[in-house]
Design a protein around this motif. Structure first.
Motif, PDB file in Angstrom:
ATOM      1  N   ALA A  74      44.513  87.435  15.529  1.00  0.00           N
ATOM      2  CA  ALA A  74      44.755  88.321  14.390  1.00  0.00           C
ATOM      3  C   ALA A  74      43.564  89.232  14.122  1.00  0.00           C
ATOM      4  O   ALA A  74      43.688  90.247  13.444  1.00  0.00           O
ATOM      5  N   GLY A  75      42.400  88.865  14.654  1.00  0.00           N
ATOM      6  CA  GLY A  75      41.186  89.660  14.471  1.00  0.00           C
ATOM      7  C   GLY A  75      40.125  89.151  15.415  1.00  0.00           C
ATOM      8  O   GLY A  75      40.428  88.478  16.406  1.00  0.00           O
ATOM      9  N   THR A  76      38.873  89.461  15.121  1.00  0.00           N
ATOM     10  CA  THR A  76      37.755  88.958  15.916  1.00  0.00           C
ATOM     11  C   THR A  76      36.853  88.134  15.013  1.00  0.00           C
ATOM     12  O   THR A  76      36.811  88.341  13.803  1.00  0.00           O
ATOM     13  N   SER A 127      42.887  83.192  13.436  1.00  0.00           N
ATOM     14  CA  SER A 127      44.279  82.809  13.558  1.00  0.00           C
ATOM     15  C   SER A 127      44.973  83.722  14.568  1.00  0.00           C
ATOM     16  O   SER A 127      44.379  84.685  15.061  1.00  0.00           O
ATOM     17  N   PHE A 128      46.230  83.432  14.858  1.00  0.00           N
ATOM     18  CA  PHE A 128      46.983  84.186  15.847  1.00  0.00           C
ATOM     19  C   PHE A 128      48.223  84.802  15.213  1.00  0.00           C
ATOM     20  O   PHE A 128      48.759  84.274  14.229  1.00  0.00           O
ATOM     21  N   GLU A 174      31.399  86.961  18.708  1.00  0.00           N
ATOM     22  CA  GLU A 174      30.664  87.718  17.711  1.00  0.00           C
ATOM     23  C   GLU A 174      30.117  88.986  18.335  1.00  0.00           C
ATOM     24  O   GLU A 174      29.791  89.932  17.622  1.00  0.00           O
ATOM     25  N   TYR A 175      29.929  89.006  19.637  1.00  0.00           N
ATOM     26  CA  TYR A 175      29.557  90.205  20.373  1.00  0.00           C
ATOM     27  C   TYR A 175      28.263  90.831  19.870  1.00  0.00           C
ATOM     28  O   TYR A 175      28.180  92.020  19.632  1.00  0.00           O
ATOM     29  N   THR A 206      37.440  91.253  27.380  1.00  0.00           N
ATOM     30  CA  THR A 206      37.126  92.670  27.256  1.00  0.00           C
ATOM     31  C   THR A 206      38.043  93.345  26.245  1.00  0.00           C
ATOM     32  O   THR A 206      37.600  94.220  25.490  1.00  0.00           O
ATOM     33  N   SER A 207      39.300  92.953  26.197  1.00  0.00           N
ATOM     34  CA  SER A 207      40.203  93.513  25.183  1.00  0.00           C
ATOM     35  C   SER A 207      39.708  93.193  23.781  1.00  0.00           C
ATOM     36  O   SER A 207      39.696  94.063  22.891  1.00  0.00           O
ATOM     37  N   ASN A 208      39.288  91.950  23.568  1.00  0.00           N
ATOM     38  CA  ASN A 208      38.784  91.580  22.247  1.00  0.00           C
ATOM     39  C   ASN A 208      37.458  92.259  21.931  1.00  0.00           C
ATOM     40  O   ASN A 208      37.193  92.609  20.772  1.00  0.00           O
ATOM     41  N   LYS A 209      36.642  92.474  22.945  1.00  0.00           N
ATOM     42  CA  LYS A 209      35.391  93.218  22.752  1.00  0.00           C
ATOM     43  C   LYS A 209      35.695  94.655  22.332  1.00  0.00           C
ATOM     44  O   LYS A 209      35.048  95.214  21.433  1.00  0.00           O
ATOM     45  N   ILE A 210      36.671  95.273  22.966  1.00  0.00           N
ATOM     46  CA  ILE A 210      37.058  96.642  22.611  1.00  0.00           C
ATOM     47  C   ILE A 210      37.561  96.689  21.167  1.00  0.00           C
ATOM     48  O   ILE A 210      37.211  97.596  20.399  1.00  0.00           O
ATOM     49  N   ILE A 211      38.373  95.724  20.775  1.00  0.00           N
ATOM     50  CA  ILE A 211      38.886  95.685  19.405  1.00  0.00           C
ATOM     51  C   ILE A 211      37.737  95.543  18.407  1.00  0.00           C
ATOM     52  O   ILE A 211      37.687  96.232  17.376  1.00  0.00           O
TER      53      ILE A 211
END
Length: 430
Positions: free
Chosen positions: A160-162, A167-168, A24-25, A109-114
């Motif tokens: 597919a999102g954050t 899902s993938f 959730e960041y 970190t990639s998902n945080k950037i997204i």
């Protein structure tokens, strides 16, 4: 912008650690998220933070993507077996599992950037200053595309999102999603050209339109969309530099962690880890660009990791030229003549005419070659031209090299994801 960089960096790096399992960041003690994403100033801080996250040392996407690809494709040699995550990757196979911190950092970190980029992409269109909003959207799009691309290069499927229990989608869908992000940025810029005020608020170095086209060409190639890859590559101005810049406050991560310490990795050997027909020509001037002579070890890192403030390119002119060569060789109606012409632009390129000083300065390859004969040569010169760029693992798969020549094909999903998302796919066998 150093004030933005320092403050945003520390906030976001802390967020990575405390939010790794939540996705959730959120920072409960920080500024209200709604306030941050409704002002130009707040979103400027976010997009500058995206760059900081991408290049920030051991937590950053750049260093971890280079390390992951470098170890499993034999580009780099482990210097200290006490570095357990690096040892796992250097060993390869089943030694790499969901506990690996390098993979976890790359994933998180990639998902945080997204996530942060999406906040900007969703809210910037509401700003009154459309030209400034255009810059925010384009800049955020670069880093979202990079994050999606790096995830898709390492894992068979990506989120597919954050959020919770996402899902993938397939890795090819991930590359295509990155292209969609880039296309949206171009549409926004066409409607409202980026304002000079936005550019003046950004750290210097990144050429926005050329970087977007270069990334589009890269990911279209990886997705097998050859007409799109060629069109995007032809749109890149190869005389323009686009770089991550560093200084006394923000260090080049390769130099900081590996080159200066000699305690993490160094080049495998003078041949850049290549063997057989792929060994560089002794006269290839790219080898002394990327390596230096030392004592222990004899071969040391140079190139884009040679100094604390050495800029790192987001793409090289040689990559764009080799994309064209590969497209001509692979397209539905192969054009081996143009493929060889483009390949020879890299083979014969002098360091003095390359904007980064990367040049083989070799005689041209001659003869009437078929696509099947040209493709291995393109692979060889990608390995040398793009040494330690984080792209070699993707290249090995695309060019059909056997699994025996690399230590992993795809990576297991980090436990931080598997333990918190029941939709996480099964790990690959190798």
């Amino acid at each position: 912008m150093k004030t933005y960089i320092s403050k945003i960096a520390y906030i976001f790096l802390i967020l990575i650690i405390i939010s790794a399992c939540k996705k959730e960041y959120r920072n409960p003690s920080g500024a209200n998220a709604n306030d941050v994403v409704t002002t130009a100033k707040g979103m400027t801080g976010i997009v500058v933070g995206l760059q900081k996250l991408y290049i920030s040392g051991r937590l950053g996407v750049y260093f971890n993507s280079v390390s992951v690809s470098g170890f499993v494709t034999n580009e780099i040699l482990l210097r200290n077996a006490g570095n357990i995550p690096e040892l796992q990757l250097f060993t390869g196979g089943g030694a790499v599992d969901g506990t690996n911190n390098i993979l976890a950092n790359l994933w998180t970190t990639s998902n945080k950037i997204i996530y942060d980029a999406d906040n900007v992409l969703n809210n910037a269109p509401s700003l009154g200053d459309k030209a400034y909003a255009s810059g925010l959207i384009a800049y955020a799009s670069i880093f979202k595309a990079l994050a999606l691309g790096n995830l898709s290069q390492c894992w068979e499927s990506i989120p597919a999102g954050t959020g919770q229990n996402v899902s993938f989608i397939s890795r090819v869908d991930g590359f295509n999603k990155a292209i969609g992000v880039i296309d949206n940025a171009f549409a926004v810029m066409a409607a409202n050209p980026i304002s000079s005020g936005f550019i003046s608020n950004m750290p210097p170095g990144i050429d926005i339109p050329n970087t977007l086209n270069a990334l589009k060409a890269r990911y279209a190639l990886f997705a097998g969309n050859y007409p799109l890859a060629l069109a995007a590559a032809n749109s890149v101005d190869l005389t323009r530099r686009s770089t991550f810049n560093f200084d006394a406050l923000t260090f080049n991560p390769i130099f900081e962690i590996a080159t200066s310490t000699n305690n993490v990795f160094q080049p495998t050997d003078i041949n850049l880890g290549l063997t057989g027909a792929n060994v560089p020509d002794p006269a290839d001037r790219r080898v002394p660009f990327y390596t230096a002579v030392g004592v222990n070890p004899v071969v040391r890192l140079a190139g884009f990791g040679v100094g604390l403030a050495t800029p790192i390119p987001l793409y090289l002119p040689g990559e764009i030229i080799l994309i064209k060569a590969e497209v001509y060789a692979r397209q539905a109606a192969p054009d081996p003549g143009n493929a060889l012409t483009e390949l020879n632009r890299v083979v014969t390129k002098l360091p003095t005419v390359d904007i980064f000083g990367v040049g083989a300065a070799l005689p041209p390859i001659t003869g009437s070659l078929t696509p099947a004969q040209i493709l291995p040569l393109i692979y060889k010169h990608r390995c040398i031209e793009l040494y330690l760029s984080g792209l070699k693992l993707e290249d090995m798969r695309r060019f059909g090299l056997p699994n025996s020549e690399r230590k992993r094909n795809f990576f297991p999903y980090p436990f931080t994801e598997r333990d918190n998302n029941p939709n996480t796919p099964a790990d690959p066998a190798f």
